[in-house]
Design an enzyme around this catalytic site. Structure first.
Site, PDB file in Angstrom:
ATOM      1  N   LYS A 179       1.310  -1.206  -0.235  1.00  0.00           N
ATOM      2  CA  LYS A 179       0.073  -0.153  -0.240  1.00  0.00           C
ATOM      3  C   LYS A 179       1.254   1.280   0.284  1.00  0.00           C
ATOM      4  O   LYS A 179       1.783   1.155   0.752  1.00  0.00           O
ATOM      5  CB  LYS A 179      -1.638  -0.138   1.163  1.00  0.00           C
ATOM      6  CG  LYS A 179      -1.704   1.537   1.375  1.00  0.00           C
ATOM      7  CD  LYS A 179      -3.324   1.739  -0.107  1.00  0.00           C
ATOM      8  CE  LYS A 179      -3.300   3.078   0.970  1.00  0.00           C
ATOM      9  NZ  LYS A 179      -4.415   2.902  -0.392  1.00  0.00           N
ATOM     10  N   CYS A 189      -1.977  10.142  -6.304  1.00  0.00           N
ATOM     11  CA  CYS A 189      -3.862   9.530  -5.599  1.00  0.00           C
ATOM     12  C   CYS A 189      -4.930  11.052  -5.279  1.00  0.00           C
ATOM     13  O   CYS A 189      -3.858  12.016  -5.000  1.00  0.00           O
ATOM     14  CB  CYS A 189      -2.959  10.224  -3.751  1.00  0.00           C
ATOM     15  SG  CYS A 189      -4.722   9.049  -2.703  1.00  0.00           S
TER      16      CYS A 189
END
Ligand code: HRO
Length: 311
Positions: free
Chosen positions: A46, A129
């Site tokens: 992650k 992101c």
């Protein structure tokens, strides 16, 4: 006919071209171990920040018949957790560590820390992101991206990669590719992150599917396959010295094949892995091998990048 799904790239050996997209099955040690113990060809962590984050309020991920929407908000255990995992990893398959600092300085700090560990894992720096309220995706700012890449190369001497958002205009493909081509140690780009800031609505309740950002979130799955293929194809064409890793809309051997046909060296599973679990790796590998056999291909190199067009 024996089909061989293995590949070698950047000195890494993978038995299969499939692994997990950052963000899926990779926040905790247990999830990472499940990917490591599956038929996946590699393991991705992650995206991490300097300090652990809870992420955005729930509901923050929903799947539909056509894909998914998420606004997770970068929940992660903090970089040290993933670097500890990388130190303990057995490297029977490659490990990639995703880094997503909240600032350039944070990214440089984490890259320096990773450099000092001298591990065989490779960083994938997340420049895309879409889910941090008030924070635009870095890779949509070309000048800031160039500045960041120059700084990464100063601090981190080894090969590394970046996770890109989707682009939608040939001029932007060309500008970004020209920029990325200036950095020799940037060895791979992963295309694409989720298609940012879509909106999915539950018709009956007339409500957004997720809570953060008024319901806006990154799209994955079927919604994004054509965009992902275009990005893989164009970046593979415009950056022949670099590897492009395909991500977006892979749910069977057919989409994995299409990504590789567009030039992907390897491919990542996002929404499909989230919905099906790690059994998806063996299933899609089987389907990809069957499709290759039916077409008379025995290795990935037989068709990688060989997409035909009408001109
Ligand atoms: O955690 C997220 O909300 C997230 C990240 Cl960091 C990302 O890069 N892509 C995405 O779809 N979600």
């Amino acid at each position: 006919m024996a089909v061989d799904l293995s590949l070698q790239w950047l000195g890494l050996s993978m038995a299969s071209p499939l692994y997990n997209a950052s963000g899926v099955m990779c926040r905790t040690r247990d999830e990472l171990d499940a990917v490591a113990g599956s038929a996946a060809g590699a393991v991705m962590t992650k995206s991490c920040t300097l300090v652990a984050r809870e992420g955005n309020p729930e509901p923050r991920y929903r799947a539909t018949a056509l894909g998914s929407i998420n606004s997770m908000g970068l929940p992660n255990e903090g970089y040290q957790y993933y670097f500890d995992y990388a130190q303990a990893f057995d490297y029977r398959k490659p490990l990639f560590v995703s880094i997503a600092g909240m600032t350039l300085e944070d990214n440089l700090y984490m890259l320096a820390a990773l450099r000092d560990l001298r591990l065989p894992c490779l960083p994938e720096v997340n420049l895309s992101c879409p889910n941090l309220p008030g924070k635009p995706q870095l890779a949509y700012d070309f000048a800031a991206t160039a500045e960041a890449l120059a700084a990464f190369c100063q601090v981190y001497p080894g090969p590394f990669g970046v996770k890109l958002p989707p682009y939608f205009d040939p001029v932007h493909f060309a500008q970004m590719a020209a920029l990325l081509n200036r950095f020799d140690s940037l060895r791979f780009v992963t295309c694409i992150n989720s298609v940012g800031n879509g909106l999915l609505i539950d018709l009956e309740s007339e409500t957004t599917l997720i809570k953060p950002k008024g319901g806006l979130g990154g799209l994955g799955g079927d919604y994004v396959l054509p965009t992902a293929l275009a990005n893989v194809r164009e970046f593979a064409r415009l950056m022949p010295e670099k590897h492009v890793i395909g991500c977006g809309g892979i749910k069977s051997g057919a989409e994995a094949f299409m990504h590789i046909l567009c030039g992907a060296t390897a491919v990542q599973l996002g929404t499909c892995l989230q919905e099906e679990g790690v059994a998806a790796f063996a299933r899609i590998e089987r389907e990809l091998a069957d499709l290759m056999a039916a077409k008379g291909y025995t290795t990935l190199a037989d068709f990688r990048g060989r997409l035909k067009t009408f001109d």
